[in-house]
Design an enzyme around this catalytic site. Structure first.
Site, PDB file in Angstrom:
ATOM      1  N   LYS A  98       3.182   9.392  -3.425  1.00  0.00           N
ATOM      2  CA  LYS A  98       4.267   8.527  -3.913  1.00  0.00           C
ATOM      3  C   LYS A  98       4.183   8.566  -5.431  1.00  0.00           C
ATOM      4  CE  LYS A  98       5.871   3.817  -4.170  1.00  0.00           C
ATOM      5  NZ  LYS A  98       5.334   2.468  -4.350  1.00  0.00           N
ATOM      6  N   GLY A 159       8.225  -5.931  -7.222  1.00  0.00           N
ATOM      7  CA  GLY A 159       7.678  -7.272  -7.123  1.00  0.00           C
ATOM      8  C   GLY A 159       8.648  -8.375  -7.483  1.00  0.00           C
ATOM      9  N   ALA A 186      10.888  -0.802  -3.486  1.00  0.00           N
ATOM     10  CA  ALA A 186      10.722  -1.863  -4.487  1.00  0.00           C
ATOM     11  C   ALA A 186      11.932  -2.778  -4.612  1.00  0.00           C
ATOM     12  CB  ALA A 186      10.411  -1.286  -5.864  1.00  0.00           C
ATOM     13  N   GLY A 187      11.613  -4.051  -4.817  1.00  0.00           N
ATOM     14  CA  GLY A 187      12.626  -5.049  -5.143  1.00  0.00           C
ATOM     15  C   GLY A 187      13.121  -5.878  -3.980  1.00  0.00           C
ATOM     16  N   ASN A 208       6.056  -4.468  -0.223  1.00  0.00           N
ATOM     17  CA  ASN A 208       4.696  -4.995  -0.268  1.00  0.00           C
ATOM     18  C   ASN A 208       4.679  -6.491  -0.574  1.00  0.00           C
ATOM     19  OD1 ASN A 208       1.589  -3.725  -1.768  1.00  0.00           O
ATOM     20  ND2 ASN A 208       1.969  -5.652  -0.794  1.00  0.00           N
ATOM     21  N   THR A 209       5.132  -6.829  -1.785  1.00  0.00           N
ATOM     22  CA  THR A 209       4.999  -8.209  -2.257  1.00  0.00           C
ATOM     23  C   THR A 209       5.707  -9.205  -1.349  1.00  0.00           C
ATOM     24  OG1 THR A 209       4.964  -7.296  -4.498  1.00  0.00           O
ATOM     25  CG2 THR A 209       5.238  -9.663  -4.304  1.00  0.00           C
TER      26      THR A 209
END
Lengths: 259, 64
Positions: A98, A159, A186-187, A208-209
Site C-alpha cells: 500500500k 482519520g 481513508a476518510g 481503520n480509525t
C-alpha cells in the site's frame, strides 16, 4: 459468488481493515472477526531489543489467518517509500504494498508526483502496488501507466471521518475506469458513508480509525461489514436514477372521484 | 568506532549479522537497512559496518 479480485487473488470480503489504534490486542482480534475482513493493513516500525513488541504483534496477526497489506505510512519521499516497501516485502513475504507518499503533514494529502514515480520504480521491481491517491483522473491515468492495476482514492483526509467529501470526483473516477478495482482508502467515519461509496460502484472500502476509535470497536466493525455488503448489493441491483420532480408511486388509474 | 542503530548510538559490530546477534534479534522477524539501503537476510553477514553507519531494524507494527 461475488468475489473481489486483486492482482489475481480473490477474496470474499470487501472491507479491508487497518490494525492500528485499538484499545487492546484482543479488541483488534474481535473487530477483525466481526468485520469479516480478509485483508489487514500493517506497517513497519523500529524494533527494540528489549520490548520486541513487533514480534508479539506479528504473532497476533498471523493467528487471524488474513492476508496482509503492508503500507509505507509516514514516508514523505520516493526514496523512503521505495526502501520501506523493500523491507516490507521481505518482512511480510508479500509483493503487495500500500504505497503512501505523503505530501502534506496536516492533511496527509498524497504527493501524487512522488507517488507515480515510486509506483513505477516498485512495479519494475516486481511489486504489486496499491496506491493511496486522490480522485484526480490524470493522476489515475499515470498510475495505471506506471503499472498499478488498482487505485485507492481517499474519500477525505486520513482519520478525519468526514466521509465522501467529493462524490462527483469519485463517481467520475468510477465511470472512467470501469474495469479497474477501486478501493476507497481513508476518510470514512460512518457505515452509511461506506455504503454510499459501495453504491457508487466502488469495489471495496479500507478503513481503520472509524472502527478502532468507536466506543465499541467490535460493534462498529460488524456495522461496517453490513453496510459494505448492503452498498455492494444495492449497486449490483441497479439503483434508480434520481428525479427533480415527484412521480406518484401509487397508480392514478381507478382512483375514486369524490365529487 | 560507534554506529547508530534505530537512532541510538551503539557499540560496534563488524557486520550486520553480528549486530543483530548481539542485540538478541538474530532470529527475530525484522528487516534491515544500512544508510538507507535495504539489506536482505541473506546479505547481512556480508554487510560490514563502519563508524557512523546508520542502521535501521524494523519489525511488523500496527498500521492503517
Amino acid at each position: 459468488m461475488d468475489l473481489l479480485r486483486l492482482y489475481g487473488q480473490e477474496v470474499g470480503s470487501r472491507l479491508l481493515l487497518g490494525t492500528a489504534q485499538y484499545p487492546s490486542p484482543e479488541c483488534l482480534s474481535d473487530a477483525v472477526r466481526a468485520a469479516g475482513s480478509q485483508i489487514l493493513t500493517v506497517s513497519l516500525r523500529r524494533e527494540s531489543a528489549t520490548a520486541r513488541s513487533g514480534q508479539q504483534f506479528w504473532n497476533l496477526i498471523s493467528s487471524l489467518g488474513c492476508r496482509v497489506l503492508p503500507n509505507t505510512a509516514g514516508c514523505h519521499s520516493v526514496k523512503d517509500a521505495v526502501t520501506t516497501a523493500q523491507l516490507a516485502r521481505e518482512l511480510f513475504d508479500t509483493t503487495w504494498i500500500k504505497l503512501e507518499v505523503i505530501g502534506d503533514s496536516d492533511t496527509l494529502r498524497p504527493d501524487v508526483f512522488g507517488l507515480v514515480e515510486a509506483a513505477r520504480i516498485l512495479t519494475e521491481q516486481g511489486f504489486e502496488v496499491f496506491p493511496y491517491t486522490t480522485d484526480d483522473l490524470g493522476v489515475a491515468d499515470r498510475l495505471l501507466d506506471a503499472g498499478c492495476q488498482i487505485l485507492m482514492p481517499w474519500a477525505a483526509p486520513i482519520g478525519s471521518g468526514r466521509g465522501l467529501s467529493h462524490p462527483y470526483g469519485l463517481r467520475t473516477l468510477r465511470g472512467h475506469f470501469p474495469g479497474v478495482p477501486l478501493i476507497i482508502d481513508a476518510g470514512i467515519g460512518l457505515p452509511s458513508q461506506a455504503a454510499a461509496a459501495m453504491e457508487l460502484g466502488y469495489d471495496a472500502v479500507l478503513l481503520n480509525t472509524a472502527v478502532a476509535k468507536a466506543g465499541d470497536p467490535v460493534g462498529m466493525a460488524g456495522a461496517f461489514a453490513k453496510a459494505v455488503a448492503a452498498g455492494r448489493a444495492a449497486y449490483r441491483a441497479g439503483p434508480m436514477e434520481p428525479r427533480d420532480m415527484a412521480t406518484p408511486s401509487t397508480p392514478l388509474m381507478g382512483r375514486a372521484e369524490w365529487a | 568506532m560507534s554506529i547508530v542503530v534505530n537512532g541510538q548510538t551503539q557499540e560496534d559490530a563488524t557486520n550486520l549479522s553480528e549486530l543483530l546477534h548481539r542485540m538478541g534479534l538474530n532470529g527475530a522477524v525484522v528487516a534491515t537497512a544500512v544508510n538507507g539501503q535495504f539489506v536482505s537476510v541473506s546479505n547481512r553477514p556480508d554487510t560490514p559496518l563502519r563508524a557512523g553507519d546508520q542502521v535501521e531494524i524494523l519489525a511488523p507494527m500496527q498500521g492503517g
